[in-house]
Enzyme design. Structure first.
Site, PDB file in Angstrom:
ATOM      1  CB  THR A   1      -5.158   5.205   6.838  1.00 47.11           C
ATOM      2  OG1 THR A   1      -5.911   4.690   7.939  1.00 47.11           O
ATOM      3  CG2 THR A   1      -3.788   5.568   7.331  1.00 47.11           C
ATOM      4  N   GLY A   2      -7.488   5.255   4.871  1.00 49.24           N
ATOM      5  CA  GLY A   2      -8.825   4.778   4.530  1.00 49.24           C
ATOM      6  C   GLY A   2      -9.345   5.454   3.285  1.00 49.24           C
TER       7      GLY A   2
ATOM      8  CB  THR B   1      -2.314   5.621   4.002  1.00 53.52           C
ATOM      9  OG1 THR B   1      -3.146   5.615   2.838  1.00 53.52           O
ATOM     10  CG2 THR B   1      -1.556   6.935   4.062  1.00 53.52           C
TER      11      THR B   1
ATOM     12  CB  SER C   1      -0.928   0.005   1.217  1.00 50.08           C
ATOM     13  OG  SER C   1      -0.188  -0.057   2.407  1.00 50.08           O
TER      14      SER C   1
ATOM     15  N   GLY D   1     -10.034   7.866   1.039  1.00 49.53           N
ATOM     16  CA  GLY D   1      -9.584   9.253   0.982  1.00 49.53           C
ATOM     17  C   GLY D   1     -10.646  10.253   0.592  1.00 49.53           C
TER      18      GLY D   1
ATOM     19  CB  THR E   1      -0.854   6.115   0.369  1.00 52.30           C
ATOM     20  OG1 THR E   1      -1.667   4.985   0.075  1.00 52.30           O
ATOM     21  CG2 THR E   1      -1.405   7.300  -0.384  1.00 52.30           C
TER      22      THR E   1
ATOM     23  NE  ARG F   1      -8.750   7.734  -4.929  1.00 50.23           N
ATOM     24  CZ  ARG F   1      -8.216   7.454  -3.740  1.00 50.23           C
ATOM     25  NH1 ARG F   1      -6.926   7.232  -3.629  1.00 50.23           N
ATOM     26  NH2 ARG F   1      -8.967   7.415  -2.663  1.00 50.23           N
ATOM     27  CB  VAL F   2      -5.431  12.986  -6.244  1.00 48.82           C
ATOM     28  CG1 VAL F   2      -4.720  13.521  -5.012  1.00 48.82           C
ATOM     29  CG2 VAL F   2      -4.542  13.139  -7.479  1.00 48.82           C
ATOM     30  N   GLY F   3      -5.974  10.744  -3.770  1.00 54.96           N
ATOM     31  CA  GLY F   3      -6.639  10.530  -2.484  1.00 54.96           C
ATOM     32  C   GLY F   3      -6.417  11.691  -1.539  1.00 54.96           C
ATOM     33  CG  ASP F   4      -6.899  10.742   2.571  1.00 53.65           C
ATOM     34  OD1 ASP F   4      -6.601   9.806   1.795  1.00 53.65           O
ATOM     35  OD2 ASP F   4      -6.837  10.623   3.809  1.00 53.65           O
TER      36      ASP F   4
HETATM   37  N1  ASP Z   1      -6.252   7.140   2.086  1.00 58.77           N
HETATM   38  C1  ASP Z   1      -5.660   6.525   0.936  1.00 58.77           C
HETATM   39  C2  ASP Z   1      -6.289   7.040  -0.294  1.00 58.77           C
HETATM   40  O1  ASP Z   1      -7.478   7.318  -0.294  1.00 58.77           O
HETATM   41  C3  ASP Z   1      -5.700   5.043   0.882  1.00 58.77           C
HETATM   42  C4  ASP Z   1      -5.824   4.303   2.142  1.00 58.77           C
HETATM   43  O2  ASP Z   1      -5.377   4.714   3.200  1.00 58.77           O
HETATM   44  O3  ASP Z   1      -6.418   3.238   2.103  1.00 58.77           O
HETATM   45  O4  ASP Z   1      -5.609   7.107  -1.291  1.00 58.77           O
END
Ligand code: ASP
Length: 317
Positions: free
Chosen positions: A225-226, A174, A48, A228, A192, A202-205
């Site tokens: 994490t999670g 992450t 990850s 985003g 991450t 695609r851009v996450g948080d």
């Molecule tokens: N937060 C990250 C994202 O959305 C991925 C993750 O932590 O699972 O890119």
């Protein structure tokens, strides 16, 4: 004065030891956070983050990372960066050498090369196999040259929301790392490979300041994490800091932020990690028992600390 310390969402490959050793020698919080994050980025077994991270839908690993300095509020971030082993270090260079906060895609890669980073293959045999298994499973055996075309029509035809929800249960991860140094300066870093098999671009948080990362010496730091998209929509990291700034304890602020995620009432979840300026640490999650890892300059080993599992409507410690 708080004893210098480092915390993380995990402690793979002795990453906290690496950071604590830097703090022990009088290094800065930013040096500790960067070094600890690098050790995760170069671990091929971690799918990850960094090397061996599961690629996007077209089979290309795209990395997101950010680092924030709590004393100056200066920030560096990269998004959808391809081909560099240490996104956290590129992010730090954005902070130190550029007048910008966030560089994306080919521009981020161009910058990385310009400031002296070597490009690297980030796919490993294992991450390639995971990708191939997905592609074969989803698309059957398609000639390589036609794959892109097929993937595009696959995305067009598929109910992308359903597919994405399925992915978000299984493909996440992450690393969040934060430290406070001998001067009381705080730094927070996030790295991450993002949601596995994400749409290209695609851009996450993680690289979005205020969403997946925030840090201010006057209050503390928070990172996520999670899924985003939730943290972006709710500015989760900044919201935790705001709550603490307005008098909430670190625990109250984290619990409130997880309840805010539940209030969306959508599938998927978020976890957060935080510290405050007094050296208290906390983690919370909407979806599981939450733990984080702590080490200070006098610790012999890392300590696992229990956070809060914020269930929908009720809280369990
Ligand atoms: N937060 C990250 C994202 O959305 C991925 C993750 O932590 O699972 O890119």
């Amino acid at each position: 004065m708080v004893k210098p310390f480092i915390i993380g969402t995990r402690n793979s490959r002795e990453m906290l030891h690496i950071g604590a050793e830097i703090l022990r020698k009088g290094g800065t919080a930013m040096d500790a956070v960067e070094a600890a994050t690098r050790s995760v980025e170069e671990n091929p077994d971690d799918h990850s983050v960094g090397l061996g991270g599961i690629p996007n839908l077209l089979g290309v690993p795209q990395m997101d990372a950010s680092i924030m300095d709590g004393r100056t509020l200066r920030t560096g971030a990269v998004a959808a960066l391809e081909g560099y082993l240490h996104p956290i270090s590129v992010a730090r260079k954005v902070l130190e050498l550029s007048p910008h906060v966030l560089l994306v895609g080919p521009g981020a890669a161009l910058f990385a090369r310009a400031v002296g980073f070597e490009d690297t293959e980030l796919l490993t045999d294992e991450s390639r196999d995971i990708y191939k298994a997905f592609v074969e499973d989803a698309l059957g055996s398609i000639e390589d040259e036609r794959r892109r075309e097929y993937l595009v029509s696959y995305v067009e035809d598929y109910n992308l929301r359903d597919w994405y929800e399925k992915l978000s249960e299984e493909h996440w991860g992450t690393v969040n790392i934060m430290a406070m140094d001998a001067k009381g300066d705080i730094c927070s870093g996030v790295s991450t490979s993002g949601l596995s098999l994400k749409l290209p671009g695609r851009v996450g948080d993680s690289p979005i300041i205020g969403a997946g990362n925030y840090c201010d010496n006057r209050v503390g730091a928070a990172a996520c994490t999670g899924r985003g998209e939730f943290a972006i929509r709710l500015s989760t990291a900044r919201a935790i800091i705001n709550r603490m700034e307005n008098g909430a304890s670190i625990r109250e602020a984290c619990v409130w932020a997880m309840r805010d995620i539940h209030a969306l009432n959508e599938p998927g979840g978020i976890s957060c990690l935080a510290l405050d300026r007094n050296g208290n640490t906390m983690s919370a999650s909407t979806r599981r028992e939450s733990t984080h890892y702590y080490m200070d300059v006098d610790s012999e080993g890392s300590e696992e600390r229990l956070g809060v599992w914020v269930k929908n409507k009720e809280e369990r410690t």
